[in-house]
Design an enzyme around this catalytic site. Structure first.
Site, mmCIF file in Angstrom:
data_model
loop_
_atom_site.group_PDB
_atom_site.id
_atom_site.type_symbol
_atom_site.label_atom_id
_atom_site.label_comp_id
_atom_site.label_asym_id
_atom_site.label_seq_id
_atom_site.Cartn_x
_atom_site.Cartn_y
_atom_site.Cartn_z
ATOM 1 N N GLU A 195 11.915 0.422 3.674
ATOM 2 C CA GLU A 195 11.872 1.877 3.465
ATOM 3 C C GLU A 195 13.005 2.335 2.540
ATOM 4 O OE1 GLU A 195 11.570 3.789 7.278
ATOM 5 O OE2 GLU A 195 9.870 2.563 7.897
ATOM 6 N N GLU A 344 4.697 -1.679 10.044
ATOM 7 C CA GLU A 344 4.897 -0.749 11.159
ATOM 8 C C GLU A 344 3.863 0.354 11.064
ATOM 9 O OE1 GLU A 344 8.943 0.643 12.365
ATOM 10 O OE2 GLU A 344 9.531 -0.350 10.502
#
Length: 443
Positions: A195, A344
Site C-alpha cells: 500500500e 487482503e
C-alpha cells in the site's frame, strides 16, 4: 644392619618431602594458571556479551542469529512436504489473514472453518537498527504453518524508519530469514512495503525511495532462495491521492514530480496511482492488491454495491467525460503476464455502532464475498490466482477530517460465526481451492 632401615626411612622421608614440595609448587602454579585463564575468559565473555547486546550487525554476523532462532523441528521435511504453486492453477486459492496477536494459528482456523488453508498471512515491522522486528515470532509462526501440509506463508514486511536509512545488512537479513523459512518446505510470498501509494504508512507516497528499497529487498531474497516470491501490492486507488486527510510530498519535490504523471502541476485522481511506484518487471513476481468494503463514511454498516469489487480493480477516476481508468489487472498483470493476488479483502461490520434498520452482518459480508469469490470474477480475471480474506476483528483508527480521528471496532471475520462460515462455503464457485485440492482439480 640395624642402622640401614633407619637410614632408608630417612632417605624415603626426605624424598617424600621434596616430592610433596615439588607437587605443591606445581599445583600452586597450576592454580595460578587457572586463575589467570579464568580472569581472561571472564573478560572475554564480558566483551562478547556487550558486543551481542549493543551491536546488532556483529551479532548477526557472529551468530547467524536468524538460523539460531529458526531452530525448527519440522513435522515433515522439505522432501515430502507439498510445495503449492498458485501461479499455475486454473482458478484461485483461498487464503486468510489470521489474528496472530490473539494466538490464532492455521490449524485452529482450519478446525473452525472446516477447510485447510493453502495460504496464511502475517505482518511484521522492519527497522533500520535491527531489521525484522519479530524474528522470534516468525520462528513460532513458521512452526505453526508447517503443521498444514503445503501451506504458503504470506509475509507482509512494513518498514518503520525512512527507507533511505535501511542498510544493506537489513535487506540481507530479510533474504536470509526468507531462505530459512523456505528451507523447511514453506514457500513465502513476500509483500514488501505494501500500500505504498497511500499516505498512512511512513514509507507511503515516496516513489523514488520505495522503488530503490523494493529492488534491494528483491535482490537480497533472490541471493539466498528461489522459494520466496516478491509481491508488489498497492492499495485500491479509490480516493487517490488522499491528500484531504493530510500528507503527501512537498510541491516541486522529486516525489511530487514523479506522482504528477500528467504533469499539470497538481496531484489528484487524474494521476496514475500505480506506475510511479512500480520497481520493474525483473524484481516483481506477483501483482498484489488490497481492497475492502468499509461501509458508509468508513464507519457504518452498509451493503456493498453489486459491482464494487470489480470497479476497484478497473477503477474509473471520476465521473467526467474522458476520466482516466486505472486498471491494475490490465496494466500490470495482463500486460506483463504476471499472476495477480488479492492479498487482503473483506467487508467491515460495526457491531458496536448498529443503527436502526442497519443490514445484518450476514447481509454486509455476503454481498461482498459473492462478488469477490464468483464465477464472473474468475472468468474476468484469469490471472487472479489467490484471494485472501482478512479474518480479523480489531479497533481501527479513522480520520474524520475536521472532527479529528476516532477508533471504530471493525469485524471482518468469516470463520468465527458458524452460520456465516457455512453460508460462505456454500456460496463458493467450483474453482476456489483449498490446501487439500487434488492436483488433477487444479489444472
Amino acid at each position: 644392619m640395624g642402622s640401614e632401615p633407619a637410614r632408608f626411612c630417612g632417605l624415603w622421608r626426605n624424598s617424600y618431602v621434596a616430592l610433596e614440595r615439588k607437587v605443591n609448587d606445581e599445583f600452586k602454579g597450576l592454580q595460578r594458571a587457572i586463575f589467570v585463564l579464568s580472569l581472561f575468559l571472564t573478560a572475554a565473555a564480558i566483551v562478547v556479551v556487550n558486543v551481542l547486546l549493543y551491536s546488532p550487525s556483529i551479532r548477526q554476523d557472529w551468530l547467524d542469529e536468524d538460523n539460531l532462532l529458526f531452530g525448527i523441528t519440522p513435522h515433515k521435511t522439505i522432501n515430502n512436504r507439498r510445495i503449492l504453486d498458485p501461479a499455475s492453477i486454473n482458478g484461485v486459492y483461498f487464503g486468510a489473514s489470521i489474528d496472530w496477536k490473539a494466538k490464532d494459528v492455521p490449524v485452529a482456523f482450519n478446525q473452525r472453518f472446516g477447510k485447510p488453508l493453502p495460504f496464511v498471512m502475517c505482518f511484521t515491522n522492519m527497522t533500520a537498527a535491527n531489521g525484522l522486528a519479530l524474528v522470534r515470532e516468525l520462528k513460532y509462526i513458521a512452526d505453526t504453518v508447517l503443521r498444514v501440509d503445503g501451506a504458503i506463508l504470506g509475509l507482509t514486511v512494513m518498514p518503520v524508519d525512512p527507507l533511505d536509512q535501511m542498510s544493506d545488512a537489513v535487506y540481507d537479513q530479510l533474504g536470509r530469514v526468507c531462505a530459512e523459512i523456505n528451507r523447511y518446505g514453506i514457500p513465502v510470498m513476500l509483500r514488501f512495503a505494501h500500500e505504498m501509494n497511500g499516505n498512512w504508512f511512513s514509507y507511503g507516497q515516496a516513489p523514488g525511495a520505495y522503488r530503490a528499497s523494493f529492488i534491494k529487498a528483491a535482490s537480497a531474497v533472490k541471493k539466498y532462495t528461489n522459494l520466496t516470491s516478491m509481491v508488489w501490492a498497492p492499495n485500491s486507488p479509490i480516493g487517490y491521492p488522499w491528500l484531504a486527510a493530510g500528507g503527501g510530498p512537498a510541491v516541486g519535490s522529486a516525489d511530487f514530480l514523479a506522482m504528477d504523471t500528467n504533469q499539470d502541476g497538481k496531484l489528484d485522481h487524474h494521476d496514475d496511482p500505480y506506475t510511479p511506484y512500480y520497481p520493474g518487471d525483473d524484481y516483481v513476481d506477483w501483482i498484489g492488491f488490497s481492497v475492502f468494503h468499509f461501509g458508509e463514511n468508513l464507519t457504518a454498516n452498509t451493503v456493498p454495491g453489486p459491482d464494487d469489487f470489480r470497479t476497484a480493480i478497473q477503477h474509473v477516476a471520476g465521473n467526467e467525460t474522458g476520466a482516466p481508468t486505472w486498471d491494475i489487472y490490465d496494466q500490470f498483470a495482463h500486460a506483463r503476464n504476471k499472476p495477480f493476488a488479492v492479498m487482503e479483502t473483506g467487508a467491515a461490520y460495526y457491531p458496536n455502532d448498529v443503527r436502526l434498520d442497519d443490514p445484518s452482518e450476514m447481509e454486509v459480508k455476503r454481498a461482498w464475498w459473492k462478488q469477490v469469490y464468483s464465477t464472473d470474477t474468475l472468468k474476468r480475471f484469469p490471472l487472479m490466482k489467490l484471494i485472501s480474506w482478512f479474518d480479523i476483528a480489531e479497533d481501527e483508527q479513522v480520520n474524520r477530517g475536521e472532527k479529528g480521528s476516532s477508533f471504530y471496532y471493525r469485524d471482518f471475520r468469516i470463520s468465527w460465526n458458524h452460520n456465516i462460515t457455512t453460508q460462505f462455503l456454500a456460496d463458493l464457485p467450483p474453482r476456489v481451492f483449498f490446501e487439500n485440492a487434488r492436483e488433477s482439480a487444479l489444472l
